[in-house]
Design an enzyme around this catalytic site. Structure first.
Site, PDB file in Angstrom:
ATOM      1  N   GLY A  45      41.814  40.952  27.992  1.00 53.47           N
ATOM      2  CA  GLY A  45      43.004  41.758  28.232  1.00 53.47           C
ATOM      3  C   GLY A  45      44.239  40.882  28.168  1.00 53.47           C
ATOM      4  N   GLN A  50      52.917  38.281  29.119  1.00 56.69           N
ATOM      5  CA  GLN A  50      52.178  37.004  29.104  1.00 56.69           C
ATOM      6  C   GLN A  50      52.434  36.195  27.834  1.00 56.69           C
ATOM      7  OE1 GLN A  50      48.223  39.062  30.190  1.00 56.69           O
ATOM      8  NE2 GLN A  50      47.989  36.994  30.969  1.00 56.69           N
ATOM      9  N   CYS A  95      42.673  35.111  34.608  1.00 54.69           N
ATOM     10  CA  CYS A  95      43.861  35.535  33.857  1.00 54.69           C
ATOM     11  C   CYS A  95      44.247  34.416  32.902  1.00 54.69           C
ATOM     12  CB  CYS A  95      44.998  35.809  34.838  1.00 54.69           C
ATOM     13  SG  CYS A  95      46.542  36.325  34.060  1.00 54.69           S
ATOM     14  N   LEU A  96      44.592  34.776  31.673  1.00 53.67           N
ATOM     15  CA  LEU A  96      45.000  33.755  30.693  1.00 53.67           C
ATOM     16  C   LEU A  96      46.249  33.003  31.152  1.00 53.67           C
ATOM     17  CD1 LEU A  96      44.326  35.636  27.338  1.00 53.67           C
ATOM     18  CD2 LEU A  96      43.144  33.591  28.177  1.00 53.67           C
ATOM     19  N   HIS A 137      44.565  45.348  36.330  1.00 54.15           N
ATOM     20  CA  HIS A 137      45.063  43.968  36.237  1.00 54.15           C
ATOM     21  C   HIS A 137      46.244  43.890  35.260  1.00 54.15           C
ATOM     22  CE1 HIS A 137      44.317  39.452  35.911  1.00 54.15           C
ATOM     23  NE2 HIS A 137      45.051  39.692  34.835  1.00 54.15           N
ATOM     24  N   GLU A 138      46.099  44.522  34.098  1.00 55.08           N
ATOM     25  CA  GLU A 138      47.156  44.442  33.067  1.00 55.08           C
ATOM     26  C   GLU A 138      48.391  45.253  33.455  1.00 55.08           C
ATOM     27  OE1 GLU A 138      46.862  42.141  31.075  1.00 55.08           O
ATOM     28  OE2 GLU A 138      44.710  41.806  31.197  1.00 55.08           O
ATOM     29  N   HIS A 141      50.597  43.292  35.609  1.00 52.27           N
ATOM     30  CA  HIS A 141      51.468  42.363  34.865  1.00 52.27           C
ATOM     31  C   HIS A 141      52.799  43.023  34.500  1.00 52.27           C
ATOM     32  CE1 HIS A 141      49.275  38.661  34.185  1.00 52.27           C
ATOM     33  NE2 HIS A 141      48.191  39.292  33.755  1.00 52.27           N
TER      34      HIS A 141
HETATM   35  C1  QAP Z   1      42.142  40.345  32.826  1.00 51.08           C
HETATM   36  O1  QAP Z   1      41.590  38.323  31.823  1.00 51.08           O
HETATM   37  C2  QAP Z   1      40.905  40.710  33.572  1.00 51.08           C
HETATM   38  O2  QAP Z   1      40.946  31.186  33.140  1.00 51.08           O
HETATM   39  C3  QAP Z   1      41.869  39.650  31.520  1.00 51.08           C
HETATM   40  O3  QAP Z   1      40.205  29.583  31.135  1.00 51.08           O
HETATM   41  C4  QAP Z   1      40.351  39.818  34.487  1.00 51.08           C
HETATM   42  O4  QAP Z   1      41.029  37.907  29.717  1.00 51.08           O
HETATM   43  C5  QAP Z   1      40.298  41.900  33.375  1.00 51.08           C
HETATM   44  C6  QAP Z   1      40.476  33.702  30.541  1.00 51.08           C
HETATM   45  C7  QAP Z   1      39.211  40.182  35.187  1.00 51.08           C
HETATM   46  C8  QAP Z   1      39.157  42.244  34.079  1.00 51.08           C
HETATM   47  C9  QAP Z   1      38.615  41.394  34.973  1.00 51.08           C
HETATM   48  C10 QAP Z   1      40.771  33.126  31.755  1.00 51.08           C
HETATM   49  C11 QAP Z   1      40.093  32.873  29.499  1.00 51.08           C
HETATM   50  C12 QAP Z   1      40.585  35.145  30.289  1.00 51.08           C
HETATM   51  C13 QAP Z   1      40.667  31.749  31.950  1.00 51.08           C
HETATM   52  C14 QAP Z   1      41.191  37.472  30.825  1.00 51.08           C
HETATM   53  C15 QAP Z   1      40.291  30.935  30.890  1.00 51.08           C
HETATM   54  C16 QAP Z   1      40.001  31.497  29.662  1.00 51.08           C
HETATM   55  C17 QAP Z   1      41.020  36.057  31.175  1.00 51.08           C
HETATM   56 CO    CO Z   2      46.262  38.511  33.564  1.00 51.13          CO
END
Ligand code: QAP
Ligand code: CO
Length: 175
Positions: A45, A50, A95-96, A137-138, A141
């Protein structure tokens, strides 16, 4: 369009995103570039804020059970609003914009969301499971809220300490 991920503690992540009014080729270019960035970064996501665009735009690409991440699962939401929410669930989120840190967050279990697609067509979706969590979550943001803002005081303190340590290590390894 060249994008880079904005990382905590960058203040731009606290901005409230503005509603999209023009559904033009510039919006489509942003959406396409966000998709490339999300896949490249191993994300499921991504919100436009971001990548430095404070617009009410988010994309989601939840993997299938067999672990693939087909583009058929791509959802693009413009100007989303949660219109129904029920139940409770907890998931270890990441989270990215907050790399390498994961923590349990409480969310609604089921939601209904109205939004517009890239051509401004109004849509409604009902979601549960990981999709519901990812949408919440999004949408946070878009309001300038990060998942770490939802942690208890003690867990947030633990996060700040650990995040600073990891950032310092990253800096050293780049030198
Ligand atoms: C949001 O999160 C989300 O730390 C999207 O090193 C989170 O794509 C939705 C990511 C939890 C549902 C459940 C995070 C990639 C990606 C990191 C992400 C990383 C590499 C996070
Ligand atoms: Co995020």
């Amino acid at each position: 369009m060249k994008l880079t991920i904005v990382e905590y503690p960058d203040k731009r992540l606290k901005e409230r995103s503005k509603a999209v009014e023009k559904f033009d080729s510039e919006l489509h270019r942003l959406l396409d570039a966000m998709y490339d960035m999300m896949i490249k970064s191993n994300g499921i996501g991504l919100a436009a804020v971001q990548v430095g665009h404070a617009k009410q735009v988010l994309i989601l690409n939840i993997p299938d059970d067999n672990d693939g991440q087909p583009i058929d699962n791509l959802i693009e939401m413009i100007n989303p609003t949660i219109i129904q929410a029920s139940g409770e669930t907890t998931y270890q989120e990441g989270c990215l914009s907050v790399p390498s840190f994961y923590e349990d967050v409480n969310r609604y279990e089921k939601i209904a969301v109205t939004y517009q697609d890239r051509n401004s067509i109004a849509k409604t979706i009902e979601a549960d499971g990981l999709l519901s969590i990812a949408i919440q979550h999004e949408i946070d943001h878009l309001k300038g809220i990060l998942f770490i803002d939802k942690l208890s005081y003690s867990r947030r303190k633990k996060f700040e300490k650990e995040y600073k340590r990891v950032q310092k290590e990253k800096k050293i390894s780049k030198e």
